[in-house]
Design a protein around this motif. Structure first.
Motif, PDB file in Angstrom:
ATOM      1  N   THR A  42      27.545  15.772  34.911  1.00 10.44           N
ATOM      2  CA  THR A  42      26.922  16.852  35.678  1.00 10.44           C
ATOM      3  C   THR A  42      25.441  16.980  35.349  1.00 10.44           C
ATOM      4  N   MET A  43      25.127  16.912  34.070  1.00 10.39           N
ATOM      5  CA  MET A  43      23.730  17.025  33.646  1.00 10.39           C
ATOM      6  C   MET A  43      22.894  15.871  34.196  1.00 10.39           C
ATOM      7  N   ILE A  44      23.432  14.651  34.135  1.00  9.07           N
ATOM      8  CA  ILE A  44      22.692  13.483  34.622  1.00  9.07           C
ATOM      9  C   ILE A  44      22.487  13.549  36.128  1.00  9.07           C
ATOM     10  N   ASP A  45      23.516  14.025  36.849  1.00  9.83           N
ATOM     11  CA  ASP A  45      23.391  14.132  38.306  1.00  9.83           C
ATOM     12  C   ASP A  45      22.369  15.171  38.728  1.00  9.83           C
ATOM     13  N   LEU A  46      22.105  16.156  37.865  1.00 11.88           N
ATOM     14  CA  LEU A  46      21.128  17.199  38.195  1.00 11.88           C
ATOM     15  C   LEU A  46      19.691  16.755  37.934  1.00 11.88           C
ATOM     16  N   ILE A  47      19.504  15.694  37.177  1.00 13.58           N
ATOM     17  CA  ILE A  47      18.150  15.212  36.877  1.00 13.58           C
ATOM     18  C   ILE A  47      17.570  14.549  38.123  1.00 13.58           C
ATOM     19  N   PRO A  48      16.378  14.966  38.578  1.00 15.05           N
ATOM     20  CA  PRO A  48      15.783  14.387  39.795  1.00 15.05           C
ATOM     21  C   PRO A  48      15.150  13.020  39.530  1.00 15.05           C
ATOM     22  N   ALA A  49      15.967  12.094  39.058  1.00 18.83           N
ATOM     23  CA  ALA A  49      15.483  10.747  38.750  1.00 18.83           C
ATOM     24  C   ALA A  49      16.609   9.765  38.989  1.00 18.83           C
ATOM     25  N   PHE A  50      16.248   8.510  39.231  1.00 19.35           N
ATOM     26  CA  PHE A  50      17.232   7.447  39.376  1.00 19.35           C
ATOM     27  C   PHE A  50      17.615   6.965  37.971  1.00 19.35           C
ATOM     28  N   ILE A  51      18.868   7.155  37.587  1.00 21.04           N
ATOM     29  CA  ILE A  51      19.323   6.787  36.251  1.00 21.04           C
ATOM     30  C   ILE A  51      20.509   5.831  36.390  1.00 21.04           C
ATOM     31  N   TYR A  52      20.453   4.716  35.678  1.00 23.28           N
ATOM     32  CA  TYR A  52      21.509   3.725  35.813  1.00 23.28           C
ATOM     33  C   TYR A  52      21.588   2.856  34.558  1.00 23.28           C
ATOM     34  N   CYS A  53      22.731   2.195  34.395  1.00 28.87           N
ATOM     35  CA  CYS A  53      22.931   1.218  33.328  1.00 28.87           C
ATOM     36  C   CYS A  53      23.431  -0.074  33.963  1.00 28.87           C
ATOM     37  N   LYS A  54      23.013  -1.200  33.380  1.00 21.79           N
ATOM     38  CA  LYS A  54      23.483  -2.506  33.842  1.00 21.79           C
ATOM     39  C   LYS A  54      23.871  -3.345  32.633  1.00 21.79           C
ATOM     40  N   ASN A  97      14.852 -10.614  37.905  1.00 24.09           N
ATOM     41  CA  ASN A  97      13.968 -11.366  37.003  1.00 24.09           C
ATOM     42  C   ASN A  97      13.324 -10.451  35.969  1.00 24.09           C
ATOM     43  N   ASP A  98      12.923  -9.240  36.395  1.00 23.10           N
ATOM     44  CA  ASP A  98      12.320  -8.288  35.447  1.00 23.10           C
ATOM     45  C   ASP A  98      13.324  -7.910  34.357  1.00 23.10           C
ATOM     46  N   GLU A  99      14.572  -7.674  34.747  1.00 17.80           N
ATOM     47  CA  GLU A  99      15.592  -7.261  33.775  1.00 17.80           C
ATOM     48  C   GLU A  99      15.974  -8.403  32.833  1.00 17.80           C
ATOM     49  N   GLN A 100      16.073  -9.609  33.362  1.00 12.68           N
ATOM     50  CA  GLN A 100      16.413 -10.744  32.511  1.00 12.68           C
ATOM     51  C   GLN A 100      15.287 -11.050  31.525  1.00 12.68           C
ATOM     52  N   ALA A 101      14.036 -10.890  31.974  1.00 15.39           N
ATOM     53  CA  ALA A 101      12.906 -11.081  31.059  1.00 15.39           C
ATOM     54  C   ALA A 101      12.928 -10.029  29.954  1.00 15.39           C
ATOM     55  N   LEU A 102      13.310  -8.799  30.321  1.00 17.28           N
ATOM     56  CA  LEU A 102      13.426  -7.723  29.331  1.00 17.28           C
ATOM     57  C   LEU A 102      14.515  -8.057  28.307  1.00 17.28           C
ATOM     58  N   LEU A 103      15.648  -8.567  28.780  1.00 20.11           N
ATOM     59  CA  LEU A 103      16.752  -8.895  27.876  1.00 20.11           C
ATOM     60  C   LEU A 103      16.389 -10.046  26.939  1.00 20.11           C
ATOM     61  N   LYS A 104      15.589 -10.972  27.422  1.00 17.33           N
ATOM     62  CA  LYS A 104      15.184 -12.100  26.570  1.00 17.33           C
ATOM     63  C   LYS A 104      14.171 -11.662  25.513  1.00 17.33           C
ATOM     64  N   SER A 105      13.235 -10.798  25.912  1.00 19.41           N
ATOM     65  CA  SER A 105      12.176 -10.382  24.990  1.00 19.41           C
ATOM     66  C   SER A 105      12.587  -9.195  24.126  1.00 19.41           C
ATOM     67  N   GLY A 106      13.504  -8.371  24.635  1.00 19.72           N
ATOM     68  CA  GLY A 106      13.880  -7.157  23.921  1.00 19.72           C
ATOM     69  C   GLY A 106      12.842  -6.059  24.019  1.00 19.72           C
ATOM     70  N   GLY A 143      22.693  -4.950  27.642  1.00 16.69           N
ATOM     71  CA  GLY A 143      22.325  -4.589  28.999  1.00 16.69           C
ATOM     72  C   GLY A 143      21.023  -3.822  29.059  1.00 16.69           C
ATOM     73  N   VAL A 144      20.881  -3.066  30.138  1.00 16.71           N
ATOM     74  CA  VAL A 144      19.629  -2.359  30.431  1.00 16.71           C
ATOM     75  C   VAL A 144      19.943  -0.934  30.863  1.00 16.71           C
ATOM     76  N   VAL A 145      19.143  -0.003  30.409  1.00 18.76           N
ATOM     77  CA  VAL A 145      19.179   1.372  30.905  1.00 18.76           C
ATOM     78  C   VAL A 145      17.870   1.619  31.645  1.00 18.76           C
ATOM     79  N   GLY A 146      17.970   2.115  32.865  1.00 20.20           N
ATOM     80  CA  GLY A 146      16.773   2.331  33.674  1.00 20.20           C
ATOM     81  C   GLY A 146      16.667   3.755  34.170  1.00 20.20           C
ATOM     82  N   MET A 147      15.422   4.169  34.367  1.00 19.08           N
ATOM     83  CA  MET A 147      15.135   5.479  34.954  1.00 19.08           C
ATOM     84  C   MET A 147      13.919   5.336  35.862  1.00 19.08           C
ATOM     85  N   GLY A 148      13.995   5.915  37.058  1.00 15.76           N
ATOM     86  CA  GLY A 148      12.886   5.805  37.992  1.00 15.76           C
ATOM     87  C   GLY A 148      12.640   7.109  38.730  1.00 15.76           C
ATOM     88  N   PHE A 149      11.398   7.274  39.185  1.00  9.04           N
ATOM     89  CA  PHE A 149      11.005   8.457  39.954  1.00  9.04           C
ATOM     90  C   PHE A 149      10.341   8.008  41.255  1.00  9.04           C
TER      91      PHE A 149
END
Length: 217
Positions: A42-54, A97-106, A143-149
Motif C-alpha cells: 500500500t505504501m509503495i503504491d501511494l508513492i508517485p514514482a515508478f518503482i520496480y525490481c528485476k 543494455n543499461d541494466e546489464q551494464a549496471l549488473l556487470k559493474s555493480g 538483480g536491479v531495483v529501479g525508481m523513476g519520475f
C-alpha cells in the motif's frame, strides 16, 4: 535425595496440545507477514514514482501500480515479463543494455533521463530514473531495483524557458548589431552633410570671386 529429584515434576503437555500451539504460532506468523506485505504494498503504491525490481535477466519480479498502469496491465501480469514485451524493440534494448551494464559493474545509474512509452497516453514520456544493484544475503548481485519520475512537463517548461532566453539573446544581439551598423552609417551621413555644406560654401565663394572680377574684353 538430591535437590533436582526433590523438586515437583511438571507434567508434560500432551503432544496434541504442543502441535496445536505450533500451528497457531505459524498461523499468527503468516498473518503478521501477510499484514506487513500488505502495508508495504500500500505504501509503495501511494508513492508517485515508478518503482520496480528485476532479476539478473531483466525480468520483472515486482512493481507498483504506477509501473503496471503505464504498461497497460495489472502488477501481477508484469511478473516474469521483460521490457521487450511492452516497449518498442530499440527502447527495450536500451533499457536492457543499461541494466546489464549496471549488473556487470555493480555501479548504480543515478538521475538518468530516458524516454519510455506510456500506453495510457500513447506517447513517449521523459523519465528521470535511478537504478541500483540488488544483492542477496550472501552479497551476490541478483538483480536491479529501479525508481523513476515522470518529468515530461518539467522538461517542456525548461525548453520553453530556454527558447525564450534564446529569443531574448537573439534580440539583444540583433539590437547590438543594428547599433554597430547604424553608428558608421550615421558617421558617414554626418560626414557627407559636412562635405556637402563645405562644397556649397566653396561654390558660393567662387561665384562671388567671379562677380568681383572686372569684365574681360
Amino acid at each position: 535425595m538430591g535437590l533436582v529429584s526433590s523438586l515437583p515434576k511438571i507434567p508434560a503437555e500432551p503432544a496434541e496440545t504442543t502441535s496445536s500451539n505450533a500451528s497457531a504460532e505459524r498461523r499468527n506468523l503468516a498473518d503478521a507477514l501477510a499484514h506487513e506485505r500488505n502495508v508495504l504494498r500500500t505504501m509503495i503504491d501511494l508513492i508517485p514514482a515508478f518503482i520496480y525490481c528485476k532479476d539478473a535477466e531483466s525480468r520483472f519480479t515486482a512493481c507498483n501500480k504506477l509501473v503496471a498502469n503505464r504498461m497497460g496491465v495489472a502488477p501481477e501480469d508484469l511478473i516474469g515479463k521483460t521490457d521487450f514485451d511492452f516497449f518498442p524493440h530499440d527502447m527495450a534494448e536500451k533499457f536492457y543494455n543499461d541494466e546489464q551494464a549496471l549488473l556487470k559493474s555493480g555501479k548504480p545509474l543515478m538521475d538518468h533521463e530516458e524516454l519510455a512509452f506510456d500506453k495510457l497516453s500513447g506517447t513517449n514520456r521523459v523519465i528521470l530514473t535511478s537504478k541500483v544493484p540488488l544483492h542477496d544475503a550472501a552479497g551476490n548481485l541478483t538483480g536491479v531495483v529501479g525508481m523513476g519520475f515522470d518529468i515530461t512537463e518539467r522538461k517542456a517548461a525548461e525548453e520553453r524557458m530556454a527558447s525564450s532566453d534564446r529569443l531574448e539573446s537573439i534580440g539583444r544581439l540583433a539590437a547590438g548589431v543594428a547599433h554597430e551598423i547604424n553608428t558608421p552609417i550615421q558617421y558617414l551621413n554626418d560626414s557627407v552633410s559636412f562635405i556637402r555644406e563645405g562644397v556649397g560654401d566653396l561654390l558660393s565663394y567662387i561665384d562671388k570671386l567671379h562677380a568681383a572680377l572686372p569684365p574681360q574684353h
